[in-house]
Design a protein around this motif. Structure first.
Motif, PDB file in Angstrom:
ATOM      1  N   ILE A  80       0.154   6.987   4.559  1.00  0.00           N
ATOM      2  CA  ILE A  80      -0.938   6.344   3.814  1.00  0.00           C
ATOM      3  C   ILE A  80      -1.913   5.630   4.746  1.00  0.00           C
ATOM      4  O   ILE A  80      -2.932   5.098   4.297  1.00  0.00           O
ATOM      5  N   ALA A  81      -1.627   5.624   6.038  1.00  0.00           N
ATOM      6  CA  ALA A  81      -2.548   5.015   7.000  1.00  0.00           C
ATOM      7  C   ALA A  81      -3.792   5.887   7.151  1.00  0.00           C
ATOM      8  O   ALA A  81      -3.697   7.116   7.116  1.00  0.00           O
ATOM      9  N   PRO A  82      -4.965   5.293   7.308  1.00  0.00           N
ATOM     10  CA  PRO A  82      -6.187   6.094   7.480  1.00  0.00           C
ATOM     11  C   PRO A  82      -6.091   6.989   8.703  1.00  0.00           C
ATOM     12  O   PRO A  82      -5.573   6.583   9.749  1.00  0.00           O
ATOM     13  N   ARG A  83      -6.605   8.198   8.572  1.00  0.00           N
ATOM     14  CA  ARG A  83      -6.594   9.137   9.694  1.00  0.00           C
ATOM     15  C   ARG A  83      -7.670   8.767  10.701  1.00  0.00           C
ATOM     16  O   ARG A  83      -8.689   8.161  10.369  1.00  0.00           O
ATOM     17  N   LEU A  84      -7.447   9.145  11.945  1.00  0.00           N
ATOM     18  CA  LEU A  84      -8.417   8.869  12.994  1.00  0.00           C
ATOM     19  C   LEU A  84      -9.583   9.844  12.914  1.00  0.00           C
ATOM     20  O   LEU A  84      -9.418  10.999  12.520  1.00  0.00           O
ATOM     21  N   SER A  85     -10.734   9.393  13.330  1.00  0.00           N
ATOM     22  CA  SER A  85     -11.894  10.273  13.421  1.00  0.00           C
ATOM     23  C   SER A  85     -11.764  11.148  14.662  1.00  0.00           C
ATOM     24  O   SER A  85     -11.025  10.821  15.595  1.00  0.00           O
ATOM     25  N   PRO A  86     -12.487  12.273  14.715  1.00  0.00           N
ATOM     26  CA  PRO A  86     -12.492  13.076  15.947  1.00  0.00           C
ATOM     27  C   PRO A  86     -12.902  12.265  17.161  1.00  0.00           C
ATOM     28  O   PRO A  86     -12.374  12.472  18.250  1.00  0.00           O
ATOM     29  N   LYS A  87     -13.839  11.353  16.985  1.00  0.00           N
ATOM     30  CA  LYS A  87     -14.279  10.513  18.101  1.00  0.00           C
ATOM     31  C   LYS A  87     -13.122   9.669  18.620  1.00  0.00           C
ATOM     32  O   LYS A  87     -12.926   9.530  19.837  1.00  0.00           O
ATOM     33  N   ALA A  88     -12.318   9.098  17.709  1.00  0.00           N
ATOM     34  CA  ALA A  88     -11.181   8.270  18.118  1.00  0.00           C
ATOM     35  C   ALA A  88     -10.098   9.106  18.792  1.00  0.00           C
ATOM     36  O   ALA A  88      -9.441   8.653  19.734  1.00  0.00           O
ATOM     37  N   GLU A  89      -9.908  10.338  18.313  1.00  0.00           N
ATOM     38  CA  GLU A  89      -8.915  11.219  18.939  1.00  0.00           C
ATOM     39  C   GLU A  89      -9.326  11.568  20.363  1.00  0.00           C
ATOM     40  O   GLU A  89      -8.501  11.527  21.291  1.00  0.00           O
ATOM     41  N   LEU A 140       0.825  -1.207   0.000  1.00  0.00           N
ATOM     42  CA  LEU A 140       0.000   0.000   0.000  1.00  0.00           C
ATOM     43  C   LEU A 140       0.862   1.261   0.000  1.00  0.00           C
ATOM     44  O   LEU A 140       0.499   2.285  -0.596  1.00  0.00           O
ATOM     45  N   ALA A 141       2.001   1.193   0.686  1.00  0.00           N
ATOM     46  CA  ALA A 141       2.901   2.352   0.771  1.00  0.00           C
ATOM     47  C   ALA A 141       3.826   2.458  -0.436  1.00  0.00           C
ATOM     48  O   ALA A 141       4.575   3.442  -0.556  1.00  0.00           O
ATOM     49  N   GLY A 142       3.788   1.458  -1.317  1.00  0.00           N
ATOM     50  CA  GLY A 142       4.627   1.490  -2.504  1.00  0.00           C
ATOM     51  C   GLY A 142       6.105   1.287  -2.207  1.00  0.00           C
ATOM     52  O   GLY A 142       6.965   1.751  -2.969  1.00  0.00           O
ATOM     53  N   ILE A 143       6.415   0.602  -1.123  1.00  0.00           N
ATOM     54  CA  ILE A 143       7.811   0.390  -0.726  1.00  0.00           C
ATOM     55  C   ILE A 143       8.338  -0.878  -1.376  1.00  0.00           C
ATOM     56  O   ILE A 143       7.764  -1.970  -1.220  1.00  0.00           O
ATOM     57  N   SER A 144       9.419  -0.755  -2.125  1.00  0.00           N
ATOM     58  CA  SER A 144      10.022  -1.891  -2.819  1.00  0.00           C
ATOM     59  C   SER A 144      11.534  -1.735  -2.806  1.00  0.00           C
ATOM     60  O   SER A 144      12.080  -0.811  -2.188  1.00  0.00           O
ATOM     61  N   GLU A 145      12.206  -2.644  -3.537  1.00  0.00           N
ATOM     62  CA  GLU A 145      13.668  -2.552  -3.596  1.00  0.00           C
ATOM     63  C   GLU A 145      14.127  -1.275  -4.277  1.00  0.00           C
ATOM     64  O   GLU A 145      15.279  -0.856  -4.130  1.00  0.00           O
TER      65      GLU A 145
END
Length: 628
Positions: A271-280, A233-238
């Protein structure tokens, strides 16, 4: 002073804003906010890695809205309120022999008097503590409160001692609201994986969770490991180059294994999903509940803002600062909190990054007397950690490298100049700076930068960690008014494990607390949670004995006394935060911020202290945890 302090509290309450107590009542505005589309959407990370609150129309000046009122007010008139108290038969620990009486009026300490003999009273409003110890409320002056709350909510990996145990925890783990599994607290120095040199790698996680994105932050917050789907997902390769200030562990073919060090963690967190205000909000309130149960009445949360993308789980953006502000405004923030902003983060930060970030935010917001929230500090990652060999040292590591400053620049000279510009620019705007500085050369470079900045006077800049500081620099630190904020429980837990990297003498001699105290340095000690548990009792015992978890009989000449250790967790933390005139002591005129223990603490037996429990935590005369 007691009368003036009481009047100040009364004036603050007279202008208080509407509030809800622990979320039991919610205003229409808050309901609308929490049911609206996620506030995180317009502040998503942009392609340049800048937290784009300002660009999206969320001008950071919104953080200043009504703060002159809401940050210094707190409605303590609740069913749990004990604003007027008299405690008798109190033991003051290292602060006084014999028993004492403490009178509290309107949330402020009014009298502290020694007792000639034990008092027996059943009068209303008088509590007999029967010799139990009462201390000033604990100030954990370097505690990642937001991330500590996230660690409590996410998958807890601290108990894993082997790869099999790590896998067992993951087998029962559930994805969060975003569909990811995020874990915290595993020990890269203890768990042996199947990657190069016995490191944990993506293949180790794929065996358990191949179809769900998984990213696990280690106990230091300076490295993490992701499974194959996260790397994809992050596009990390050699073909992915190591970014400035970070790196990927690679196999013999140059392919990243999934273990990611320091600033390279940014590529996952972006690239990780951001937290919602509720989760914060949940993260902050979960942390608060836990900290109150431990007797902690204040803390400094170090590092929220755009730079957080390279630190720990990477979710502590400026939206988390907004969440703190909203909780302070509603009255749900009980603990006194100082926030440190972070721009740039781990690796490659420029003075321009910091300058533009602070300009968008606006001027610093000092915590008002008897307030709950202040936003007037700036964190700079001057270097990294010994485990990653990114702390800048004079004496080489075991691989003959010395690390270097983690700010922008291609040479040591360029990086020192960049650090100096950061300090000058930030101090010139009135910001207090805490610089993550572990290596001896880093500490010296930071002190040089402070000394070269005329506007540093009165700002009380400080060194964060300072593990390997040269003893001859401690006098200069004192002369500059620079605090050393160290973490005895981290040294207790891991110092022996770093002996192979640093050498035994240098590793075990980390954090020269007694030498700093003798030199006149303001010494504050803290947990750095979630790196270690925010257990001040263990911190005190570790500071007083200098023993090691792996070697309980070890000691050296850098011990603190009992009173020094408690000062370092109370008055000295308050001084660091410019609050020493109204909190951090049990004295008339000071806020009634107290930790009430369930027994008499035996400071002559330091390791008996962690066996004692917290009976109650009091903030501003209000019983926030337990009962009196």
């Amino acid at each position: 002073m007691a009368d003036s302090a009481t009047a100040m509290v009364a004036m603050a309450r007279a202008g208080r804003v509407a509030r809800s107590w622990r979320g039991e009542e919610v205003t229409g505005r808050r309901v609308a906010e929490e049911n609206a589309p996620s506030r995180a959407d317009p502040v998503r990370q942009g392609p340049t890695g800048v937290d784009s609150v300002h660009a999206a129309g969320y001008h950071l000046g919104i953080l200043n809205r009504d703060l002159d009122v809401c940050l210094r007010t707190h409605d303590d008139n609740d069913v749990n309120s004990s604003l007027d108290l008299k405690l008798v038969n109190v033991d003051l620990g290292p602060y006084g022999s014999g028993l004492h009486a403490i009178e509290i009026r309107n949330g402020v300490i009014d009298k502290v008097e020694p007792l000639a003999e034990r008092v027996r009273s059943t009068a209303i409003g008088v509590t007999d503590l029967m010799g139990s110890t009462v201390l000033p409320g604990i100030d954990d002056s370097h505690l990642h409160g937001f991330y500590f709350g996230r660690a409590l909510i996410s998958v807890d990996l601290q108990t894993a001692e082997t790869l099999d145990q790590l896998k067992a925890i993951l087998r029962t783990a559930c994805a969060d609201e975003s569909g990811w599994i995020r874990g915290n607290g595993w020990d890269a120095g203890r768990i042996q994986g199947t990657g190069p040199g016995g490191t944990v790698c993506a293949a180790d996680i794929d065996e358990v969770t191949p179809d769900v994105p998984v990213f696990l932050t280690d106990m230091t917050g300076h490295l993490g490991v992701g499974n194959t789907i996260v790397m994809r997902l992050a596009g990390i390769s050699e073909r992915t180059l190591d970014p400035v200030g970070g790196s990927f562990v690679r196999d013999e073919h140059g392919v990243p294994t999934g273990l990611i060090l320091e600033g390279a963690v940014r590529l996952i967190n972006e690239i990780a999903p951001r937290l919602s205000p509720k989760a914060e909000r949940a993260a902050i309130l979960t942390a608060q509940e836990n900290l109150l149960s431990r007797g902690i009445t204040a803390f400094t949360d170090p590092g929220l803002g755009p730079g957080a993308v390279s630190l720990m789980e990477g979710s502590g953006y400026l939206s988390a600062v907004l969440a703190y502000r909203d909780l302070a405004e509603s009255g749900e923030l009980s603990i006194r909190v100082n926030l440190m902003l972070l721009f740039g983060g781990l690796g490659g930060t420029t003075a321009a990054d910091v300058r533009s970030g602070l300009a968008n935010f606006g001027p610093p917001i000092a915590m008002q007397p008897f307030g709950r929230l202040g936003i007037s500090q700036l964190k700079i990652f001057a270097d990294g950690v010994p485990r990653s060999k990114t702390a800048w040292v004079t004496e080489p590591y075991d691989d003959c490298t010395c690390g270097h400053l983690q700010v922008a620049g291609n040479t040591d000279t360029e990086r020192v100049a960049e650090l100096t510009r950061m300090v000058a620019d930030s101090a010139g705007s009135g910001w207090q700076i805490g610089a993550h500085s572990i290596g001896d050369r880093t500490v010296s470079a930071y002190l040089d930068a402070v000394a070269a900045t005329p506007s540093h006077q009165g700002l009380r800049h400080y060194v964060i960690h300072g593990d390997l500081v040269r003893h001859d620099e401690l006098v200069r630190m004192a002369e500059l008014g620079v605090t050393m904020n160290s973490n005895p429980s981290i040294r207790w837990a891991v110092a022996a494990g770093a002996a192979a990297i640093l050498g035994r003498e240098r590793s075990l001699g980390r954090q020269p607390l007694a030498a700093a105290w003798r030199a006149g340095v303001n010494v504050a000690i803290s947990s750095d949670a979630p790196v270690t548990a925010p257990d001040w009792r263990v911190i005190v015992a570790a500071a007083m004995t200098r023993s090691l978890k792996s070697d309980p009989d070890y000691f050296d000449d850098q011990k603190l006394t009992g009173s020094q250790a408690i000062d370092a967790l109370t008055t000295n933390g308050a001084w660091q935060s410019h609050s020493e005139t109204w909190r951090g002591k049990i004295a008339p005129g000071y806020a009634a911020d107290l930790v009430v223990m369930d027994q008499t603490l035996k400071f002559e037996e330091p390791w008996s202290i962690p066996e004692a429990g917290v009976r109650a935590t009091v903030i501003g005369g209000n019983v926030e945890f337990g009962e009196i």
